[in-house]
Design a protein around this motif. Structure first.
Motif, PDB file in Angstrom:
ATOM      1  N   SER A   1       7.372  -5.542 -11.793  1.00  0.00           N
ATOM      2  CA  SER A   1       6.456  -5.246 -10.677  1.00  0.00           C
ATOM      3  C   SER A   1       5.021  -5.678 -10.953  1.00  0.00           C
ATOM      4  CB  SER A   1       6.485  -3.748 -10.392  1.00  0.00           C
ATOM      5  OG  SER A   1       6.060  -3.034 -11.544  1.00  0.00           O
ATOM      6  N   ALA A   2       4.760  -6.347 -12.090  1.00  0.00           N
ATOM      7  CA  ALA A   2       3.393  -6.759 -12.445  1.00  0.00           C
ATOM      8  C   ALA A   2       2.845  -7.754 -11.429  1.00  0.00           C
ATOM      9  CB  ALA A   2       3.369  -7.365 -13.839  1.00  0.00           C
ATOM     10  N   GLN A   3       1.594  -7.575 -11.068  1.00  0.00           N
ATOM     11  CA  GLN A   3       0.924  -8.449 -10.113  1.00  0.00           C
ATOM     12  C   GLN A   3       0.288  -9.631 -10.848  1.00  0.00           C
ATOM     13  OE1 GLN A   3       0.982  -8.000  -6.715  1.00  0.00           O
ATOM     14  NE2 GLN A   3       2.472  -6.430  -7.291  1.00  0.00           N
ATOM     15  N   PRO A   4       0.166 -10.788 -10.199  1.00  0.00           N
ATOM     16  CA  PRO A   4      -0.484 -11.935 -10.831  1.00  0.00           C
ATOM     17  C   PRO A   4      -1.935 -11.614 -11.197  1.00  0.00           C
ATOM     18  CG  PRO A   4       0.664 -12.602  -8.839  1.00  0.00           C
ATOM     19  CD  PRO A   4       0.690 -11.114  -8.876  1.00  0.00           C
ATOM     20  N   GLY A   5      -2.373 -12.137 -12.329  1.00  0.00           N
ATOM     21  CA  GLY A   5      -3.746 -11.928 -12.777  1.00  0.00           C
ATOM     22  C   GLY A   5      -3.839 -12.046 -14.280  1.00  0.00           C
TER      23      GLY A   5
ATOM     24  N   PRO B   1       6.453 -12.099 -14.207  1.00  0.00           N
ATOM     25  CA  PRO B   1       6.832 -10.687 -14.324  1.00  0.00           C
ATOM     26  C   PRO B   1       8.252 -10.546 -14.866  1.00  0.00           C
ATOM     27  CG  PRO B   1       5.742 -11.084 -12.237  1.00  0.00           C
ATOM     28  CD  PRO B   1       5.963 -12.430 -12.871  1.00  0.00           C
TER      29      PRO B   1
ATOM     30  N   LEU C   1       3.168 -15.752 -10.716  1.00  0.00           N
ATOM     31  CA  LEU C   1       4.420 -15.555  -9.976  1.00  0.00           C
ATOM     32  C   LEU C   1       5.536 -16.377 -10.579  1.00  0.00           C
ATOM     33  CD1 LEU C   1       3.243 -15.405  -6.273  1.00  0.00           C
ATOM     34  CD2 LEU C   1       3.931 -13.534  -7.769  1.00  0.00           C
TER      35      LEU C   1
ATOM     36  N   TYR D   1      -4.832 -10.098 -17.786  1.00  0.00           N
ATOM     37  CA  TYR D   1      -4.896  -8.738 -18.311  1.00  0.00           C
ATOM     38  C   TYR D   1      -5.306  -8.772 -19.782  1.00  0.00           C
ATOM     39  CZ  TYR D   1      -2.244  -7.648 -14.115  1.00  0.00           C
ATOM     40  OH  TYR D   1      -1.842  -7.522 -12.826  1.00  0.00           O
TER      41      TYR D   1
END
Length: 169
Positions: free
Chosen positions: A87-91, A38, A114, A93
């Motif tokens: 603030s991006a969450q792991p995953g 992030p 992370l 996209y």
């Protein structure tokens, strides 16, 4: 005969429905780096829009919003950049771009972790398992353990040698 006709009709119908969707999405959107932490800057490019083509990119799936891909000198590719929000969450996209001419849609994947692959920290130190061990964090204790083992080995060898000669203990 009817079963074969139904099978062929169903296959032809599936191909007819899938063909326009496949034709619309030709090309690929390259994402560099493909795995980021992030807050990182990401560059995307595609050759699907032609030599002088531009595109509008959409990274709202990861929270970055809309960005522009402009023509570049690199083999007729359109290039653009965006920043992944802190603030991006792991995953994983999906990043998409729509060419200005021809209305072509191209897609690429971005993985948010992370800690990016090149920023990983290697583990170090000892593990407290409760079992003990010869090697610990204290070099004085390690040296004392090695010395105790050496004395025990020398004493055992001396006793076995005396026993073999018949001197007794």
């Amino acid at each position: 005969m009817r079963r074969t006709a139904r099978l062929l009709t169903g296959t032809a119908l599936a191909v007819a429905v899938a063909a326009p969707a496949y034709a619309e999405g030709t090309g690929h959107l390259d994402v560099y780096p493909s795995t980021v932490a992030p807050g990182a800057q990401v560059t995307v490019n595609t050759a699907a829009c032609g030599d002088k083509g531009s595109a509008t990119g959409d990274a709202s799936a990861v929270g970055a919003g809309v960005f522009t891909l402009a023509p570049s000198a690199h083999e007729g590719e359109a290039i653009g950049q965006f920043q992944v929000p802190p603030s991006a969450q792991p995953g994983t996209y999906e990043i998409v771009a729509r060419c200005a001419e021809g209305d072509r849609l191209v897609k690429g994947d971005l993985m948010v972790a992370l800690s990016a692959v090149h920023d990983q920290v290697q583990p170090r130190g000892s593990v407290k398992t409760g079992v003990g061990g010869a090697l610990g964090p204290d070099p004085v204790q390690t040296a004392a353990g090695v010395a105790a083992l050496a004395v025990a080995a020398a004493g055992g060898t001396w006793l076995l040698h005396r026993r073999a000669r018949g001197d007794g203990i």
